[in-house]
Scaffold this motif. Structure first.
Motif, PDB file in Angstrom:
ATOM      1  N   THR A  29      -7.144  12.644  -0.461  1.00 15.30           N
ATOM      2  CA  THR A  29      -6.518  13.547   0.348  1.00 15.30           C
ATOM      3  C   THR A  29      -5.054  13.207   0.413  1.00 15.30           C
ATOM      4  N   PRO A  30      -4.042  14.107   0.681  1.00 15.44           N
ATOM      5  CA  PRO A  30      -2.564  13.877   0.616  1.00 15.44           C
ATOM      6  C   PRO A  30      -2.325  13.010   1.875  1.00 15.44           C
ATOM      7  N   LEU A  31      -3.075  13.090   2.984  1.00 14.03           N
ATOM      8  CA  LEU A  31      -2.838  12.153   3.850  1.00 14.03           C
ATOM      9  C   LEU A  31      -3.308  10.725   3.527  1.00 14.03           C
ATOM     10  N   VAL A  32      -4.364  10.300   2.949  1.00 18.46           N
ATOM     11  CA  VAL A  32      -4.608   9.074   2.421  1.00 18.46           C
ATOM     12  C   VAL A  32      -3.580   8.483   1.552  1.00 18.46           C
ATOM     13  N   PHE A  33      -3.047   9.262   0.578  1.00 21.18           N
ATOM     14  CA  PHE A  33      -2.134   8.564  -0.245  1.00 21.18           C
ATOM     15  C   PHE A  33      -0.909   8.526   0.566  1.00 21.18           C
ATOM     16  N   TYR A  34      -0.595   9.351   1.508  1.00 26.94           N
ATOM     17  CA  TYR A  34       0.915   9.351   2.183  1.00 26.94           C
ATOM     18  C   TYR A  34       0.694   8.094   3.021  1.00 26.94           C
ATOM     19  N   ASN A  35      -0.521   7.730   3.593  1.00 28.47           N
ATOM     20  CA  ASN A  35      -0.448   6.484   4.501  1.00 28.47           C
ATOM     21  C   ASN A  35      -0.657   5.141   3.588  1.00 28.47           C
ATOM     22  N   LEU A  36      -1.091   5.219   2.373  1.00 29.93           N
ATOM     23  CA  LEU A  36      -1.147   4.133   1.459  1.00 29.93           C
ATOM     24  C   LEU A  36       0.226   4.019   1.208  1.00 29.93           C
ATOM     25  N   GLY A  37       1.088   4.885   0.987  1.00 29.13           N
ATOM     26  CA  GLY A  37       2.386   4.753   0.445  1.00 29.13           C
ATOM     27  C   GLY A  37       3.218   4.085   1.909  1.00 29.13           C
ATOM     28  N   VAL A  38       2.887   4.444   2.971  1.00 29.47           N
ATOM     29  CA  VAL A  38       3.568   3.851   4.030  1.00 29.47           C
ATOM     30  C   VAL A  38       2.997   2.350   4.159  1.00 29.47           C
ATOM     31  N   VAL A  39       1.896   2.107   3.905  1.00 29.80           N
ATOM     32  CA  VAL A  39       1.339   0.682   4.026  1.00 29.80           C
ATOM     33  C   VAL A  39       2.016  -0.099   2.865  1.00 29.80           C
ATOM     34  N   SER A  40       2.047   0.499   1.745  1.00 27.87           N
ATOM     35  CA  SER A  40       2.790  -0.274   0.731  1.00 27.87           C
ATOM     36  C   SER A  40       4.063  -0.429   0.749  1.00 27.87           C
ATOM     37  N   PHE A  41       4.941   0.362   1.411  1.00 24.44           N
ATOM     38  CA  PHE A  41       6.243   0.239   1.754  1.00 24.44           C
ATOM     39  C   PHE A  41       6.608  -0.922   2.670  1.00 24.44           C
ATOM     40  N   GLN A  42       5.627  -0.974   3.870  1.00 24.72           N
ATOM     41  CA  GLN A  42       5.700  -2.035   4.740  1.00 24.72           C
ATOM     42  C   GLN A  42       5.303  -3.520   3.942  1.00 24.72           C
ATOM     43  N   LEU A  43       4.486  -3.459   3.138  1.00 20.04           N
ATOM     44  CA  LEU A  43       3.965  -4.380   2.302  1.00 20.04           C
ATOM     45  C   LEU A  43       5.321  -4.826   1.250  1.00 20.04           C
ATOM     46  N   LYS A  44       6.270  -3.975   1.007  1.00 22.80           N
ATOM     47  CA  LYS A  44       7.447  -4.287   0.336  1.00 22.80           C
ATOM     48  C   LYS A  44       7.133  -3.937  -1.236  1.00 22.80           C
ATOM     49  N   ASN A  45       6.037  -3.137  -1.361  1.00 25.60           N
ATOM     50  CA  ASN A  45       5.723  -2.885  -2.651  1.00 25.60           C
ATOM     51  C   ASN A  45       6.207  -1.502  -3.070  1.00 25.60           C
ATOM     52  N   LEU A  46       7.596  -1.444  -3.466  1.00 26.83           N
ATOM     53  CA  LEU A  46       8.149   0.001  -3.714  1.00 26.83           C
ATOM     54  C   LEU A  46       7.423   0.687  -4.839  1.00 26.83           C
ATOM     55  N   SER A  47       7.049   0.045  -5.949  1.00 28.15           N
ATOM     56  CA  SER A  47       6.678   0.851  -7.013  1.00 28.15           C
ATOM     57  C   SER A  47       5.287   1.405  -6.495  1.00 28.15           C
ATOM     58  N   GLN A  48       4.415   0.759  -5.772  1.00 27.23           N
ATOM     59  CA  GLN A  48       3.051   1.058  -5.449  1.00 27.23           C
ATOM     60  C   GLN A  48       3.500   2.321  -4.656  1.00 27.23           C
ATOM     61  N   SER A  49       4.397   2.141  -3.565  1.00 22.99           N
ATOM     62  CA  SER A  49       4.632   3.148  -2.530  1.00 22.99           C
ATOM     63  C   SER A  49       4.900   4.489  -3.018  1.00 22.99           C
ATOM     64  N   ILE A  50       5.784   4.560  -4.066  1.00 19.79           N
ATOM     65  CA  ILE A  50       6.387   5.436  -4.719  1.00 19.79           C
ATOM     66  C   ILE A  50       5.230   6.138  -5.430  1.00 19.79           C
ATOM     67  N   ALA A  51       4.129   5.529  -6.052  1.00 20.96           N
ATOM     68  CA  ALA A  51       3.250   6.296  -6.492  1.00 20.96           C
ATOM     69  C   ALA A  51       2.282   6.983  -5.747  1.00 20.96           C
ATOM     70  N   HIS A  52       1.904   6.337  -4.444  1.00 22.01           N
ATOM     71  CA  HIS A  52       1.233   6.834  -3.444  1.00 22.01           C
ATOM     72  C   HIS A  52       1.732   8.171  -2.802  1.00 22.01           C
ATOM     73  N   PHE A  53       3.115   7.801  -2.625  1.00 17.37           N
ATOM     74  CA  PHE A  53       3.831   9.172  -2.245  1.00 17.37           C
ATOM     75  C   PHE A  53       3.817  10.403  -3.116  1.00 17.37           C
ATOM     76  N   GLU A  54       4.038  10.080  -4.385  1.00  9.38           N
ATOM     77  CA  GLU A  54       4.154  10.935  -5.387  1.00  9.38           C
ATOM     78  C   GLU A  54       2.591  11.574  -5.661  1.00  9.38           C
ATOM     79  N   LYS A  55       1.686  10.813  -5.623  1.00  8.28           N
ATOM     80  CA  LYS A  55       0.046  11.474  -5.572  1.00  8.28           C
ATOM     81  C   LYS A  55       0.114  12.160  -4.298  1.00  8.28           C
ATOM     82  N   SER A  56       0.639  12.021  -3.187  1.00  9.17           N
ATOM     83  CA  SER A  56       0.330  13.003  -2.259  1.00  9.17           C
ATOM     84  C   SER A  56       0.858  14.099  -2.231  1.00  9.17           C
TER      85      SER A  56
END
Length: 145
Positions: free
Chosen positions: A29-56
């Protein structure tokens, strides 16, 4: 998913990521990917965060979190290595388009535009932010006028 959100709140980020990944396996769901983006950002994995936000956004460009996805994508691009200011500006503009009354996003767009040398556009965003109650916008307006 509520457990995963609770894990973010207590800063158990790896566990939160794992819980959201389990939720993703059940239903993407968009919400799952949004939250994965938030967590990835907080873990300082920007490329993964970008991928998750874009998927959302790909799953639902008009979701309740679309504005925040664009704002967060802008942050990822601006603070990435190397920084991609133009992509950051593009996403901040989209966030403003989705929620024009968000003074903080307008202020952030003004700051990025100023740093990129787009002074007149920066002034307009600072002015809008000031009108929307962002008090720190006024000194920046003076700096670019």
């Amino acid at each position: 998913m509520a457990i995963a959100v609770s894990l973010i709140e207590v800063n158990s980020l790896e566990q939160a990521r794992d819980a959201f990944e389990e939720a993703r396996k059940i239903k993407e769901t968009p919400l799952v990917f949004y939250n994965l983006g938030v967590v990835s950002f907080q873990l300082k994995n920007l490329s993964q965060s970008i991928a998750h936000f874009e998927k959302s956004l790909q799953l639902d460009p008009d979701s309740a979190d679309a504005h925040s996805c664009h704002n967060n994508l802008a942050t990822c691009y601006i603070f990435g290595t190397p920084p991609n200011t133009e992509k950051g500006i593009e996403h901040l503009k989209k966030a403003v388009e989705l929620k024009p009354q968000d003074g903080e996003v307008r202020f952030n767009l003004g700051a990025v535009l100023e740093s990129a040398g787009h002074i007149e556009d920066a002034y307009r965003q600072y002015f809008a932010a000031k009108e929307l109650g962002v008090s720190q916008a006024e000194p920046h307006m003076r700096n670019v006028s």
